[in-house]
Design a protein around this motif. Structure first.
Motif, mmCIF file in Angstrom:
data_model
loop_
_atom_site.group_PDB
_atom_site.id
_atom_site.type_symbol
_atom_site.label_atom_id
_atom_site.label_comp_id
_atom_site.label_asym_id
_atom_site.label_seq_id
_atom_site.Cartn_x
_atom_site.Cartn_y
_atom_site.Cartn_z
ATOM 1 N N ILE A 22 0.838 -1.207 0.000
ATOM 2 C CA ILE A 22 0.000 0.000 0.000
ATOM 3 C C ILE A 22 0.867 1.250 0.000
ATOM 4 C CG2 ILE A 22 -1.635 1.354 1.382
ATOM 5 C CD1 ILE A 22 -2.892 -1.369 2.219
ATOM 6 N N ALA A 26 0.337 3.709 -3.031
ATOM 7 C CA ALA A 26 -0.411 4.927 -2.693
ATOM 8 C C ALA A 26 0.487 6.081 -2.248
ATOM 9 C CB ALA A 26 -1.425 4.619 -1.600
ATOM 10 N N THR A 28 1.426 6.548 0.715
ATOM 11 C CA THR A 28 1.109 6.828 2.111
ATOM 12 C C THR A 28 0.819 5.515 2.811
ATOM 13 O OG1 THR A 28 -0.226 8.188 3.607
ATOM 14 C CG2 THR A 28 -1.371 7.216 1.732
ATOM 15 N N ILE A 33 -4.345 6.414 4.845
ATOM 16 C CA ILE A 33 -5.533 6.256 3.996
ATOM 17 C C ILE A 33 -6.770 6.084 4.862
ATOM 18 C CG2 ILE A 33 -6.684 4.725 2.345
ATOM 19 C CD1 ILE A 33 -3.855 4.147 1.207
#
Length: 94
Positions: A22, A26, A28, A33
């Protein structure tokens, strides 16, 4: 509230692998998130004039004082300021 371990378990992968994946995609952390999504829900709930700040905190499983600190850290406003601001925006709409 789900933890990264819960999601990893459902996907049959290690939590660290899920977290790293992730983060890589992403840019982050999963926590980042997740917090953005919870903040969106908190804002929607605060915009509902029938719910108090304490109600919103409890719905999201926060202690009310911790909710205020968390909300201000992420949004830059206290829940009370946000609630007042959203009420003004709604009144100006009509």
């Amino acid at each position: 509230m789900f933890e990264i371990e819960d999601f990893a378990h459902l996907l049959f992968i290690h939590p660290t692998h899920l977290s790293n994946t992730i983060q890589g995609i992403a840019g982050t952390s999963p926590c980042g998130i997740y917090q953005i999504k919870i903040l969106d829900i908190a804002k929607r709930l605060l915009s509902d004039s029938d719910k108090s700040i304490q109600d919103v905190a409890l719905i999201l499983t926060f202690e009310p004082s911790q909710f205020t600190k968390w909300f201000k850290r992420l949004s830059g406003l206290t829940p009370k300021q946000y609630k007042k601001q959203s009420k003004i925006a709604i009144n100006n709409k009509y």
